[in-house]
Design an enzyme around this catalytic site. Structure first.
Site, PDB file in Angstrom:
ATOM      1  N   GLU A 179       5.580  -3.304   0.881  1.00 34.32           N
ATOM      2  CA  GLU A 179       5.604  -3.082  -0.573  1.00 34.32           C
ATOM      3  C   GLU A 179       4.896  -1.760  -0.813  1.00 34.32           C
ATOM      4  O   GLU A 179       3.663  -1.703  -0.794  1.00 34.32           O
ATOM      5  CB  GLU A 179       4.878  -4.236  -1.289  1.00 34.32           C
ATOM      6  CG  GLU A 179       5.559  -5.584  -1.145  1.00 34.32           C
ATOM      7  CD  GLU A 179       6.745  -5.752  -2.100  1.00 34.32           C
ATOM      8  OE1 GLU A 179       6.850  -4.999  -3.077  1.00 34.32           O
ATOM      9  OE2 GLU A 179       7.568  -6.651  -1.842  1.00 34.32           O
ATOM     10  N   GLY A 181       0.831  -1.206   0.000  1.00 28.48           N
ATOM     11  CA  GLY A 181       0.000   0.000   0.000  1.00 28.48           C
ATOM     12  C   GLY A 181       0.858   1.246   0.000  1.00 28.48           C
ATOM     13  O   GLY A 181       1.999   1.232  -0.466  1.00 28.48           O
ATOM     14  N   SER A 182       0.298   2.304   0.531  1.00 28.96           N
ATOM     15  CA  SER A 182       0.982   3.601   0.467  1.00 28.96           C
ATOM     16  C   SER A 182       2.057   3.726   1.544  1.00 28.96           C
ATOM     17  O   SER A 182       1.953   3.093   2.601  1.00 28.96           O
ATOM     18  CB  SER A 182      -0.052   4.712   0.657  1.00 28.96           C
ATOM     19  OG  SER A 182      -0.658   4.566   1.922  1.00 28.96           O
ATOM     20  N   PRO A 183       3.052   4.564   1.309  1.00 30.72           N
ATOM     21  CA  PRO A 183       4.071   4.798   2.349  1.00 30.72           C
ATOM     22  C   PRO A 183       3.439   5.333   3.644  1.00 30.72           C
ATOM     23  O   PRO A 183       3.884   4.995   4.733  1.00 30.72           O
ATOM     24  CB  PRO A 183       4.989   5.840   1.709  1.00 30.72           C
ATOM     25  CG  PRO A 183       4.817   5.638   0.232  1.00 30.72           C
ATOM     26  CD  PRO A 183       3.400   5.222   0.032  1.00 30.72           C
ATOM     27  N   ARG A 184       2.386   6.158   3.522  1.00 26.43           N
ATOM     28  CA  ARG A 184       1.738   6.718   4.730  1.00 26.43           C
ATOM     29  C   ARG A 184       1.218   5.582   5.626  1.00 26.43           C
ATOM     30  O   ARG A 184       1.508   5.535   6.820  1.00 26.43           O
ATOM     31  CB  ARG A 184       0.577   7.642   4.311  1.00 26.43           C
ATOM     32  CG  ARG A 184      -0.137   8.307   5.482  1.00 26.43           C
ATOM     33  CD  ARG A 184      -1.370   9.088   5.023  1.00 26.43           C
ATOM     34  NE  ARG A 184      -2.446   8.259   4.520  1.00 26.43           N
ATOM     35  CZ  ARG A 184      -3.320   7.601   5.273  1.00 26.43           C
ATOM     36  NH1 ARG A 184      -3.251   7.672   6.578  1.00 26.43           N
ATOM     37  NH2 ARG A 184      -4.271   6.864   4.723  1.00 26.43           N
ATOM     38  N   VAL A 185       0.469   4.654   5.050  1.00 22.63           N
ATOM     39  CA  VAL A 185      -0.087   3.558   5.858  1.00 22.63           C
ATOM     40  C   VAL A 185       1.024   2.562   6.223  1.00 22.63           C
ATOM     41  O   VAL A 185       0.990   1.956   7.292  1.00 22.63           O
ATOM     42  CB  VAL A 185      -1.275   2.874   5.126  1.00 22.63           C
ATOM     43  CG1 VAL A 185      -1.842   1.741   5.959  1.00 22.63           C
ATOM     44  CG2 VAL A 185      -2.371   3.897   4.821  1.00 22.63           C
ATOM     45  N   GLY A 186       2.020   2.447   5.349  1.00 19.35           N
ATOM     46  CA  GLY A 186       3.163   1.576   5.658  1.00 19.35           C
ATOM     47  C   GLY A 186       3.796   1.953   7.000  1.00 19.35           C
ATOM     48  O   GLY A 186       4.166   1.081   7.802  1.00 19.35           O
TER      49      GLY A 186
HETATM   50  P1  NAD Z   1      -3.424   2.270   1.261  1.00 19.03           P
HETATM   51  O1  NAD Z   1      -2.131   2.363   1.959  1.00 19.03           O
HETATM   52  O2  NAD Z   1      -4.392   3.385   1.422  1.00 19.03           O
HETATM   53  O3  NAD Z   1      -4.220   0.947   1.708  1.00 19.03           O
HETATM   54  C1  NAD Z   1      -3.635  -0.335   1.697  1.00 19.03           C
HETATM   55  C2  NAD Z   1      -4.308  -1.210   2.751  1.00 19.03           C
HETATM   56  O4  NAD Z   1      -4.140  -0.605   4.037  1.00 19.03           O
HETATM   57  C3  NAD Z   1      -5.806  -1.392   2.554  1.00 19.03           C
HETATM   58  O5  NAD Z   1      -6.135  -2.738   2.785  1.00 19.03           O
HETATM   59  C4  NAD Z   1      -6.441  -0.498   3.598  1.00 19.03           C
HETATM   60  O6  NAD Z   1      -7.643  -0.999   4.129  1.00 19.03           O
HETATM   61  C5  NAD Z   1      -5.384  -0.454   4.705  1.00 19.03           C
HETATM   62  N1  NAD Z   1      -5.383   0.834   5.396  1.00 19.03           N
HETATM   63  C6  NAD Z   1      -5.689   2.055   4.887  1.00 19.03           C
HETATM   64  N2  NAD Z   1      -5.556   3.008   5.835  1.00 19.03           N
HETATM   65  C7  NAD Z   1      -5.167   2.384   6.972  1.00 19.03           C
HETATM   66  C8  NAD Z   1      -4.869   2.810   8.297  1.00 19.03           C
HETATM   67  N3  NAD Z   1      -4.952   4.101   8.640  1.00 19.03           N
HETATM   68  N4  NAD Z   1      -4.501   1.889   9.209  1.00 19.03           N
HETATM   69  C9  NAD Z   1      -4.394   0.595   8.863  1.00 19.03           C
HETATM   70  N5  NAD Z   1      -4.678   0.125   7.622  1.00 19.03           N
HETATM   71  C10 NAD Z   1      -5.055   0.997   6.687  1.00 19.03           C
HETATM   72  O7  NAD Z   1      -3.075   2.008  -0.270  1.00 19.03           O
HETATM   73  P2  NAD Z   1      -4.067   1.889  -1.483  1.00 19.03           P
HETATM   74  O8  NAD Z   1      -4.691   3.229  -1.734  1.00 19.03           O
HETATM   75  O9  NAD Z   1      -4.963   0.725  -1.300  1.00 19.03           O
HETATM   76  O10 NAD Z   1      -3.049   1.533  -2.669  1.00 19.03           O
HETATM   77  C11 NAD Z   1      -2.301   2.502  -3.334  1.00 19.03           C
HETATM   78  C12 NAD Z   1      -0.892   2.581  -2.820  1.00 19.03           C
HETATM   79  O11 NAD Z   1      -0.312   1.296  -2.763  1.00 19.03           O
HETATM   80  C13 NAD Z   1       0.011   3.387  -3.736  1.00 19.03           C
HETATM   81  O12 NAD Z   1       0.899   4.155  -2.972  1.00 19.03           O
HETATM   82  C14 NAD Z   1       0.769   2.329  -4.505  1.00 19.03           C
HETATM   83  O13 NAD Z   1       2.003   2.731  -5.029  1.00 19.03           O
HETATM   84  C15 NAD Z   1       0.933   1.285  -3.460  1.00 19.03           C
HETATM   85  N6  NAD Z   1       1.130  -0.020  -4.082  1.00 19.03           N
HETATM   86  C16 NAD Z   1       2.328  -0.623  -3.962  1.00 19.03           C
HETATM   87  C17 NAD Z   1       2.533  -1.843  -4.576  1.00 19.03           C
HETATM   88  C18 NAD Z   1       3.836  -2.578  -4.479  1.00 19.03           C
HETATM   89  O14 NAD Z   1       3.856  -3.742  -4.840  1.00 19.03           O
HETATM   90  N7  NAD Z   1       4.912  -1.964  -4.030  1.00 19.03           N
HETATM   91  C19 NAD Z   1       1.503  -2.414  -5.319  1.00 19.03           C
HETATM   92  C20 NAD Z   1       0.306  -1.763  -5.415  1.00 19.03           C
HETATM   93  C21 NAD Z   1       0.117  -0.565  -4.793  1.00 19.03           C
END
Ligand code: NAD
Length: 468
Positions: A210, A188-193
């Site tokens: 990731e 997911g996103s770096p912020r949530v990471g």
């Molecule tokens: P996201 O970080 O918003 O969400 C990812 C997951 O985290 C979701 O299941 C969501 O329910 C959960 N989540 C969201 N907010 C949360 C919080 N505050 N606390 C705990 N969990 C939370 O990302 P997204 O919008 O679903 O995806 C887009 C991002 O993911 C982009 O930055 C993209 O580059 C990245 N991404 C990376 C890869 C990779 O393989 N490196 C692949 C696809 C997407």
């Protein structure tokens, strides 16, 4: 009553009982996953059409076949991957057995994003199951239709004592993260990471992150503009640009920009027709929030190609922006949509400086007829992955690790790397009970002679001498 606690308890008991350890059990789960994909391709296709207007071809290539390939690879190699890995010994351990044992971590949490909701949920699952773990899967709540299929249908194909799906958004994921896991795999996103990593730190849980970011794409003057335009446009507009490894922006000279623009226009028209909105092959933006965000980015620089949008359909035309300033939002945040800014640089050195001033990206692309130029970009930068003269083809190879570095993530997976990611590599040495006389050189009272012998015995040499 806490349903999450009960679920985790059930999975932990399964793991403790050793149920997931045998190769046969792991293979049965992987086969179940493969059957799910085959039996419900149509259902998944409908769900992905609803979520992202994903075309049947993009679905097959980037969601189904990629997972199926990894399942087949894991099934073919499972026993070999599980085998103890013998390692080199020193003189002191020549008669012993030294090896790495791949052990499952135990209870694994996989948290997935919405942009490739089948691929990015099931690909890590392949690795986690192959490695013998119990798994809690948290699909994205944003790709709602796919989430429903994964929640309602997938569990029928896997052993319920070792697998569970938990649904919800940030709130529910936050609750889930309060519990202790043995490994967390987050995409997911770096912020949530950062949120995930902070929660994992409380339990000292290891993580793979990731993440995303801005992937630069350098285009040298020594290129065929049409070939570059075809490749950049294909990988930028695939899945309506909602791809973590998509080329995020182009760096090139003003001269190359002049040649690239008509070539990009030609590629876009050939791919999606005069009116891309009516093309069955162009995806849509996932939701209103992302549509509004992207709409805002269309105001950066000057629109050279595309720029049209329709909120009712969440449609944004394949767009190219020029005259973009480094300080504008489109150059500050990951675009994650069908918008391609072109930034001018005067030389290769300037392009490399530009890339190096920023966070290390997940992917980096360099186009040139000169191998030397491609090699220079590769040698003087760092990124999760790299592809010369194309878009994200490197990630289609299970023989290459897929993952980020720095702000684009940590850890990697795909192919055997997935199995290794979800396995603890246990260092094992099985010694003999005898030969105590030789061992006694280690013990006090210490002496210079014994120290010399000890140092010699502990040195690892490439020859397999058997003096002791
Ligand atoms: P996201 O970080 O918003 O969400 C990812 C997951 O985290 C979701 O299941 C969501 O329910 C959960 N989540 C969201 N907010 C949360 C919080 N505050 N606390 C705990 N969990 C939370 O990302 P997204 O919008 O679903 O995806 C887009 C991002 O993911 C982009 O930055 C993209 O580059 C990245 N991404 C990376 C890869 C990779 O393989 N490196 C692949 C696809 C997407």
């Amino acid at each position: 009553m806490d349903p999450i606690r009960d679920t985790l308890q059930r999975l932990r008991e399964t793991f403790r009982a050793g149920r997931t350890q045998p190769a046969e059990f792991r293979a049965a789960q992987l086969e179940g996953l493969g059957r799910f994909l085959r039996d419900h391709k149509q259902l998944l296709q409908e769900a992905l059409a609803q979520d992202l207007h994903k075309s049947a071809v993009e679905l097959e290539v980037s969601e189904i076949s990629i997972v199926q390939t990894e399942i087949n690879l894991a099934l073919r190699n499972l026993r070999a991957w599980m085998r103890d890995e013998q390692v080199r010994r020193n003189l002191a351990t020549q008669l012993d057995s030294a090896f790495i044992r791949k052990e499952p971590f135990g209870l694994v949490l996989i948290v997935a994003p919405w942009n490739y909701p089948v691929n990015l949920t099931l690909l890590p699952l392949v690795g986690a199951l192959a490695a013998g773990n119990c798994v809690v899967l948290k699909p994205s709540e944003i790709s709602k239709s796919t989430e429903k299929v994964l929640a309602e249908v997938l569990p029928r194909y896997l052993d319920q004592s070792c697998f569970a799906t938990v649904l919800g958004g940030p709130g529910e994921t936050g609750q889930l993260l309060e519990h202790r896991f043995d490994y967390i795999f987050f995409t997911g996103s770096p912020r949530v990471g950062k949120i995930v990593m902070a929660a994992a730190a409380k339990h000292l849980t290891p993580v793979t992150l990731e993440l995303g970011g801005k992937n630069p794409c350098y285009v040298d003057d020594n290129c065929d503009p049409q070939t570059v335009a075809n490749r950049v446009a294909f990988f930028r507009y695939f899945n309506a640009g909602q791809t973590c490894v998509a080329p995020d922006y182009v760096l090139c000279s003003p001269k190359m920009q002049e040649r690239l623009l008509p070539a990009l226009q030609s590629a876009i028209t050939r791919f999606y027709g005069e009116d891309p909105r009516s093309s069955p092959d162009l995806g849509r933006i996932i939701n209103e929030k992302h549509f509004q965000r992207l709409q805002g980015l269309l105001g950066c620089g000057r629109v050279a190609i595309g720029g049209q949008s329709d909120e009712s359909d969440r449609y944004i035309a394949p767009t190219v922006l020029v005259d973009v300033q480094e300080t504008e939002p489109v150059m500050q945040e990951e675009i994650f949509g069908p918008i391609l800014p072109i930034v001018n640089v005067r030389s290769l050195d300037e392009a490399i400086d530009f890339i190096k001033r920023r966070e290390k990206p997940l992917a980096l692309y360099a186009f040139s007829n000169s191998n030397q130029v491609v090699e220079q970009v590769l040698a003087r930068t760092s990124s999760g992955g790299f592809c010369g003269n194309d878009g994200f083809m490197h990630m289609t190879l299970p023989s290459l690790p897929f993952g980020g570095v720095g702000a684009s993530g940590m850890g990697s997976y795909h192919g055997k790397f997935s199995f290794d990611t979800f396995s603890h590599h246990r260092a094992c040495l099985l010694r003999r009970p005898g030969l105590e006389k030789i061992c006694s050189i280690r013990y006090p009272p210490y002496s210079p002679r014994n120290l010399r012998l000890l140092l010699l015995a502990m040195e690892t040499r490439s020859c397999s001498c058997t003096l002791l």
